[in-house]
Enzyme design. Structure first.
Site, PDB file in Angstrom:
ATOM      1  N   THR A 259       0.847  -1.201   0.000  1.00 56.87           N
ATOM      2  CA  THR A 259       0.000   0.000   0.000  1.00 56.87           C
ATOM      3  C   THR A 259       0.881   1.250   0.000  1.00 56.87           C
ATOM      4  O   THR A 259       2.035   1.215   0.425  1.00 56.87           O
ATOM      5  CB  THR A 259      -0.892   0.052   1.256  1.00 56.87           C
ATOM      6  OG1 THR A 259      -0.067   0.268   2.415  1.00 56.87           O
ATOM      7  CG2 THR A 259      -1.689  -1.220   1.445  1.00 56.87           C
ATOM      8  N   THR A 292       0.925  -3.843   3.975  1.00 52.45           N
ATOM      9  CA  THR A 292       0.851  -2.387   4.140  1.00 52.45           C
ATOM     10  C   THR A 292       2.254  -1.836   4.050  1.00 52.45           C
ATOM     11  O   THR A 292       3.231  -2.576   4.196  1.00 52.45           O
ATOM     12  CB  THR A 292       0.340  -1.988   5.541  1.00 52.45           C
ATOM     13  OG1 THR A 292       1.360  -2.302   6.517  1.00 52.45           O
ATOM     14  CG2 THR A 292      -0.950  -2.674   5.868  1.00 52.45           C
ATOM     15  N   ASP A 293       2.380  -0.546   3.852  1.00 55.15           N
ATOM     16  CA  ASP A 293       3.676   0.064   4.086  1.00 55.15           C
ATOM     17  C   ASP A 293       3.853   0.185   5.605  1.00 55.15           C
ATOM     18  O   ASP A 293       2.927  -0.065   6.390  1.00 55.15           O
ATOM     19  CB  ASP A 293       3.810   1.422   3.370  1.00 55.15           C
ATOM     20  CG  ASP A 293       5.285   1.746   3.108  1.00 55.15           C
ATOM     21  OD1 ASP A 293       6.152   1.134   3.767  1.00 55.15           O
ATOM     22  OD2 ASP A 293       5.581   2.605   2.263  1.00 55.15           O
ATOM     23  N   TYR A 294       5.034   0.562   5.995  1.00 53.85           N
ATOM     24  CA  TYR A 294       5.502   0.564   7.383  1.00 53.85           C
ATOM     25  C   TYR A 294       4.620   1.442   8.283  1.00 53.85           C
ATOM     26  O   TYR A 294       4.536   2.647   8.080  1.00 53.85           O
ATOM     27  CB  TYR A 294       6.913   1.127   7.329  1.00 53.85           C
ATOM     28  CG  TYR A 294       7.850   0.825   8.449  1.00 53.85           C
ATOM     29  CD1 TYR A 294       8.917  -0.046   8.254  1.00 53.85           C
ATOM     30  CD2 TYR A 294       7.726   1.456   9.670  1.00 53.85           C
ATOM     31  CE1 TYR A 294       9.824  -0.289   9.267  1.00 53.85           C
ATOM     32  CE2 TYR A 294       8.630   1.210  10.683  1.00 53.85           C
ATOM     33  CZ  TYR A 294       9.682   0.339  10.474  1.00 53.85           C
ATOM     34  OH  TYR A 294      10.587   0.108  11.480  1.00 53.85           O
TER      35      TYR A 294
END
Ligand code: NOJ
Length: 749
Positions: A259, A292-294
């Site tokens: 994402t 997801t991204d971080y």
């Protein structure tokens, strides 16, 4: 350990026979039927809800820091079976240690997945991605990704968070360095090359790794080039520009998606059903899993989209997100949400299923340690042939922006090497350099030049630092410039001035570097000055362009960069790179890209002085160096295009050809570019669109006819959500740059 594993396999086998085949036969139409569906079913039948949720959780081992540190007791969670994947852990030994914990100390022994940002190399670092894109060489890009996968996989990595296929049209945005630049056609081709390179043709081989198309979607369009910032765009831009490279990655078989951090038209990507369900799953039939991204789930709260982290967890899983990178959200809240009836358990089952399936595909259930191989690690890392390939990529990625006969260098000249990046080994490998060595391994430009020129012919002065404002070392640099035949200055940005969270409002050379050029130009007005640049974004080089005789853009050329750049400086490799992104004259022109729209008041081509037209009053509309631009030590002449017909039907194809002749004195590669302009559309069309390119090699004096086949598919575009073809007149050309005026047309009836 073996006992436990054996028991586990017996149970699994039993369940496969009992239920697995049956379930696979009843698979829903959209579900992928792989040989592993039955195994996954059987394994899931043994799993508790917490264990299933565990598969949707990723934590960082912290070996590299790529985001805010979140306090978490990773080892404890691994042993509990509450972690499915780890990032930022590498080396055969390190990954084996954690894998052992997951396999031997958890109830079901499900192996972990190790992900890492293998962006432009793992140990052997290739040029930054924007540089690789400047080669326009798809085979070379694919080969680089293959090498990165060879090295990373030997050190326990199963999965790279790459390629980043975000279109980048704003040089202020630091992450423009990680992508393929501004163009949708070039970007889509390059996306495929990376996916094929990383994943190879068989994921069950121990040297192939999962690719991840990121960041879905619109991340490159952050307002004002500020990282993580708001994105607002209509369907025209989303469909025609930002989505296609992602679709290309899906076509190439990419296994995972990540994402984006940004919101898109008011809905943050990590909670965005429209992009993940409607487009990615339903339209494109993507079957892999989405991470997801971080900390992006938690960030839904800061976005003002979720009330709290629990609410954010609910929104993310409902949007179709499968794995949570570093938010701890799924681990903390999913079970509660299911018990409260807010989240349907099938969402967790689906996410878990996709992740397990991927682990099966990688062969981790056959041998969880197959990637953590110390013997292979020793054999593979920094292999001589990898370093050699990186040298070639470095040479192919350079772009000769300007040359008043100052290049190539020859070995009879004496040279003053000046600048903070001449001897640099830290910055030369660029940002996102994975496990690359910033201390000793890289070859500096100085070392590369030394290969061609004896020490007695080189004098060196640093002159200044990259970023500070001290001018006390100018004098030494000026003095050596006076004593030599030619000056070569190696200047640019620090590696961490691009990449994540590295946006700039000023895109000039930092510190006192331009002052240094000015001072040297003043001291040696009649001597040739060559500027060699390292930077992660298009820079404003308007002043430098006036001060120096040649400019060679080398981006950050990687571990073998010094050799590759020297090969170009001395003409062993005749530069062939073309800009994958526009270099503006000034930051005030941004956004500026070649395939803009015409407006209702365009200025006549090449005549900027008009009243009440769409232009600036202080600078021309044109960029300093356009997309597609890049010089060679020879010259190529293009004939007018020949068309197989001037009018075609929807079912026809059109052949467009041009003869290209090397009219200079040396052999070289040229990248011929096919451009089209759809003159009238139901929504307006860009003034130019790249529709093809070919890299050809021509000996001096040689000619070759380059042909492209255009089909109706190539002329389609999205109007709202519909992919349409419209009859009408099109302009067409084949050139070595995007800076030209069309002369030929055809009609589509
Ligand atoms: C944040 C970045 O946006 C993403 O590209 C990267 O893969 C993750 N951090 C993991 O390091």
């Amino acid at each position: 350990m073996m006992n436990k594993l054996i028991k586990y396999y017996i149970v699994v086998l039993f369940l496969i026979v009992l239920t697995g085949c049956n379930k696979a036969n009843n698979a829903k139409p959209k579900e992928v039927v792989t040989p592993f569906n039955a195994q996954v079913d059987s394994l899931m039948a043994l799993m508790t809800l917490q264990e299933k949720i565990g598969q949707t959780v990723m934590y960082s081992g912290g070996w590299s820091i790529t985001g805010p540190t979140v306090s978490s007791d990773n080892k404890k969670y691994i042993k509990e079976g509450s972690v499915g994947a780890m990032l930022n852990v590498y080396s055969a030994k390190g990954t084996r240690e954690l894998q052992k914990m997951a396999v031997e100390e958890t109830r079901l022994g499900i192996p972990l997945l190790f992900g890492y940002d293998v962006i432009h190399g793992f140990r052997t670092i290739f040029p930054i991605n924007l540089g690789l894109a400047a080669s326009w060489d798809l085979n070379d890009i694919q080969k680089g990704a293959r090498i990165a996968a060879e090295e990373a996989s030997a050190e326990g990595i199963h999965w790279t968070f790459a390629p980043m296929v975000d279109i980048g049209r704003d040089p202020r945005w630091g992450r423009i360095s990680e992508g393929a630049g501004e163009d949708v056609y070039l970007g889509s081709k390059i996306a495929k090359a990376y996916v094929k390179g990383f994943q190879g043709d068989d994921l069950s081989k121990h040297n192939t790794i999962l690719a991840c198309a990121k960041h879905f979607v619109g991340y490159g369009a952050a307002q004002a080039g500020r990282d993580y910032h708001t994105v607002n765009m209509g369907h025209d831009e989303l469909r025609n520009v930002y989505l296609p490279p992602f679709e290309a990655a899906v076509d190439a078989g990419v296994e995972t998606f990540m994402t984006a951090f940004n919101e898109l038209n008011g809905v943050p990507a990590t909670g965005n059903k429209f992009i993940f369900q409607d487009i990615l799953r339903n339209e494109w039939k993507f079957n892999g899993f989405v991470v997801t991204d971080y900390t992006a789930i938690n960030e839904l709260v800061e976005h003002g989209f979720a009330e709290n982290e629990k609410h954010a967890t609910e929104l993310a899983i409902k949007a179709g997100i499968d794995q949570d990178m570093m938010s701890s959200a799924n681990r903390l809240y999913l079970e509660e949400l299911i018990n409260e009836g807010k989240v349907d358990v099938s969402l967790v089952n689906n996410a878990c299923r996709k992740i397990l399936l991927t682990k099966y595909k990688l062969g981790l259930f056959d041998d969880p340690y197959r990637y953590s191989d110390e013997k292979r690690e020793k054999e593979v890392v920094y292999k001589a042939e990898f370093l050699e390939a990186a040298r070639k990529s470095a040479a192919m990625s350079t772009v000769l922006l300007k040359n008043n006969k100052a290049l190539p260098l020859n070995n009879k000249q004496t040279i003053a090497l000046i600048g903070p990046l001449v001897k640099d080994k830290e910055n030369i490998i660029g940002n996102w350099a994975a496990a690359g060595d910033r201390k000793g391994k890289a070859i500096s430009i100085y070392q590369g030049i030394h290969e061609y020129l004896s020490a007695s012919k080189i004098v060196y002065a640093k002159g200044c630092e990259i970023e500070d404002f001290d001018m006390s070392n100018f004098e030494k640099a000026i003095n050596i410039a006076k004593k030599v035949d030619k000056v070569v200055m190696v200047l640019g940005e620090d590696y961490d001035m691009s990449g994540e969270a590295a946006s700039r409002t000023n895109i000039k050379l930092p510190g006192r570097q331009t002052d240094l050029i000015r001072a040297i130009r003043k001291a040696v007005p009649n001597k040739q000055i060559v500027l060699v640049l390292m930077n992660g974004r298009p820079l404003d080089l308007s002043e430098e362009d006036n001060l120096v005789d040649a400019i060679l853009e080398t981006w950050f050329p990687g571990t073998s960069g010094g050799y590759g750049v020297a090969d170009v400086l001395f003409g062993t490799y005749n530069p062939s790179g073309k800009l994958p992104v526009t270099f503006p004259r000034t930051v005030g022109q941004i956004p500026i890209y070649y395939n803009m729209k015409n407006t209702g008041r365009p200025i006549p081509p090449r005549n900027p002085k008009q009243d009440y037209k769409s232009n600036y009053i202080d600078v021309p509309n044109t960029p300093l160096y356009p997309f597609g631009h890049g010089l060679s030590y020879t010259n190529f002449e293009y004939s007018e295009v020949q068309l197989s017909a001037t009018s075609i039907k929807f079912s026809d194809t059109l052949t467009v050809s041009a003869e290209i002749t090397n009219i200079g004195d040396v052999d070289g590669y040229e990248i011929a570019q096919l451009y089209v302009h759809d003159k009238v559309g139901s929504i307006t069309r860009p003034v130019k669109e790249l529709k093809g390119f070919k890299k050809i090699y021509l000996k001096k004096g040689e000619s070759q006819t380059v042909s492209f086949t255009l089909t109706v598919e190539n002329l389609k575009f999205y109007n709202n959500h519909e992919f349409v073809t419209e009859p009408g007149e099109f302009e067409v050309a084949i050139k070595g740059t995007s800076d030209f005026d069309f002369k030929q047309t055809f009609t589509l009836n």
